[in-house]
Scaffold this active site. Structure first.
Site, short mmCIF file in Angstrom:
data_model
loop_
_atom_site.label_atom_id
_atom_site.label_comp_id
_atom_site.label_asym_id
_atom_site.label_seq_id
_atom_site.Cartn_x
_atom_site.Cartn_y
_atom_site.Cartn_z
N GLU A 1 0.77 -1.08 0.10
CA GLU A 1 -0.08 0.07 0.03
C GLU A 1 0.77 1.30 -0.02
O GLU A 1 0.75 2.07 0.83
CB GLU A 1 -1.04 0.09 1.26
CG GLU A 1 -2.04 -1.15 1.35
CD GLU A 1 -2.86 -1.09 2.42
OE1 GLU A 1 -3.74 -1.74 2.18
OE2 GLU A 1 -2.80 -0.38 3.22
N GLU B 1 -4.93 -8.71 0.60
CA GLU B 1 -5.60 -8.30 1.86
C GLU B 1 -7.40 -8.06 1.45
O GLU B 1 -7.62 -7.49 0.41
CB GLU B 1 -5.11 -7.03 2.48
CG GLU B 1 -3.76 -7.24 2.93
CD GLU B 1 -3.39 -5.86 3.79
OE1 GLU B 1 -4.17 -5.09 4.06
OE2 GLU B 1 -2.14 -5.68 3.82
#
Length: 465
Positions: free
Chosen positions: A166, A365
């Site tokens: 991320e 995720e």
């Protein structure tokens, strides 16, 4: 109906070093920006619990890997902590860390769990942060050396590497919206930080390829599909495209296509916010795209044309170009304040298929954080988290649909394995297949979802009436 997934589908979960390992006397770990921030402002952290009290995996990894096996994992993603391996960010390697990561990786492999190893998960060594962190070009060079060190130490056994998790989050959190250290609001810096992260990723990929190792290397991006309020309103559609450029394509495009989005470049040029770029940089990015993409998906982004007149800050901000839109009747996770929109996972996988060459990818995720899960403990001491089973199952149905339509998605990792420390939220919301009892020395207990996931992994799918 039977939902069956492709042979050798990756079933597992994801975690990170800074959120799970903890800090122990004699481990010789250096200070990260999280350690520093907690020292400076412990009140910013839920119940004042800091990263030193992450889930004690540094001491309990063998027990945890046994529980992974018991919950059906054939793969597991975590990260190496830069500040643990190279305490000052550059220079001497911590041999205590080398021994730990070697044992951790070996234990996973011996239990039939393939290690997916990420190199950077928001945990800048404080010695580098003091010099500007990702805003400083020197950090790119230091990161390249760190990456090469990891490949040399562990690349004979680790075949799935990721450069960043991320990468948009340190940009948003540290330099736009103040939910990560150093809590600045400075879009010029935010752009430079993002650029340096993308360049560092490409340089790590180049280093990996020069070493002729046998595995794959990629990046993990959190894709948050931007949906316009009204698809027939050109201004709403344009606003959603701009949000997508800032928060999705800013990293997705250079990672997969080797170039930054043209509309984002034009926008930044118009406000004189282009980053400093050195000769040869763009060629490095162009020539070193990813083999594999990790996709984190939690929620959609609902966007409408800019209506509010209030400026978010004194200087330019992404929010100058759009407003967020609260869709009526949306389904919510009330604990996290996030919309639950399962079809989003399908939409982003189809987008990758159609617009990004159907790059091999996996869901790296996806999960549901819930506060106060002790309310759901049954007489046998097991948390009955049926809401988590429903959440995962409903997302997997859309992953399955994308596969049926040709998406090259190779696995699903839930966030997370055991309840872990989550930045300033600490242990407020629990995400794990396995509970961690902080009042009982971190004792572990598999939740109902963990037992269910074992069945899914064993069957390589599930039945649904």
């Amino acid at each position: 109906m039977k939902y069956t997934f492709p042979k050798d589908f990756w079933w597992g979960s994801a975690a990170s070093g800074p959120q799970t390992e903890g800090t122990f006397e004699g481990d010789k770990k250096g200070q990260s920006l999280w350690d520093h921030w907690y020292d400076q402002e412990p009140e910013r952290f839920f119940n004042q619990i800091g990263p030193d009290n992450a889930s004690y995996v540094y001491k309990r990894y063998k027990e945890d890997i046994a529980l992974m096996k018991e919950t059906g994992h054939n793969s597991f993603r975590t990260s190496i902590q830069w500040s643990r391996l190279i305490p000052n960010g550059v220079g001497e390697v911590n041999q205590e860390a080398v021994a730990f990561y070697n044992e951790y990786i070996n234990e996973l492999i011996e239990n039939g769990i393939e290690p997916f190893i990420n190199l950077y998960h928001f945990d800048m060594p404080m010695a580098l942060q003091e010099k500007g962190g990702w805003n400083n070009r020197e950090t790119v060079d230091a990161y390249e050396i760190y990456a090469k060190t990891c490949f040399e130490l562990f690349g004979d056994r680790v075949n799935k590497w990721f450069t960043h998790n991320e990468p948009i989050v340190p940009v948003e959190g540290g330099y736009l919206y103040q939910f990560h250290y150093p809590e600045e609001v400075n879009m010029k810096k935010a752009v430079q930080v993002a650029y340096h992260e993308a360049l560092a990723s490409a340089k790590a990929i180049a280093a990996y390829k020069r070493m002729n190792l046998d595995g794959e290397i990629g990046i993990i991006v959190n894709l948050t599909p931007s949906y316009p309020r009204d698809e027939n309103n050109p201004e709403d559609v344009k606003a959603a495209e701009i949000a997508d450029a800032f928060f999705n394509r800013s990293f997705l495009d250079p990672a997969v296509k080797g170039e930054f989005p043209a509309d984002l470049i034009d926008l930044l040029k118009n406000i004189n916010h282009l980053p400093e770029v050195k000769d040869g940089d763009l060629a490095i990015i162009k020539e070193n795209t990813v083999d594999l993409l990790g996709v984190n998906y939690y929620q959609p982004r609902r966007i409408k044309a800019k209506e509010s007149k209030v400026k978010a800050a004194t200087g330019p901000m992404p929010d100058d170009y759009f407003d967020n839109f609260e869709m009526p009747g949306r389904k919510m996770n009330p604990y996290r304040g996030w919309e639950i929109y399962e079809k989003g996972i399908y939409d982003l996988l189809i987008n990758l298929k159609e617009d990004y060459g159907n790059i091999p990818c996996y869901i790296s995720e996806n999960g549901m954080g819930v506060e106060g899960e002790e309310r759901f403990i049954n007489k046998d001491g097991v948390i009955e988290d049926d809401y988590r089973i429903e959440f995962v199952k409903d997302h997997l149905k859309y992953v399955h649909q994308a596969i049926q339509e040709g998406s090259d998605v190779k696995g699903y990792h839930m966030w997370t394995c055991m309840d872990n420390w989550s930045w300033t939220n600490a242990y407020k919301n629990r995400y794990g297949f396995i509970s961690v009892d902080l009042d009982n020395e971190g004792a572990r207990t598999i939740k109902k979802s963990g037992h269910w996931f074992k069945e899914v992994s064993d069957e390589n799918g599930f039945d649904e009436e």
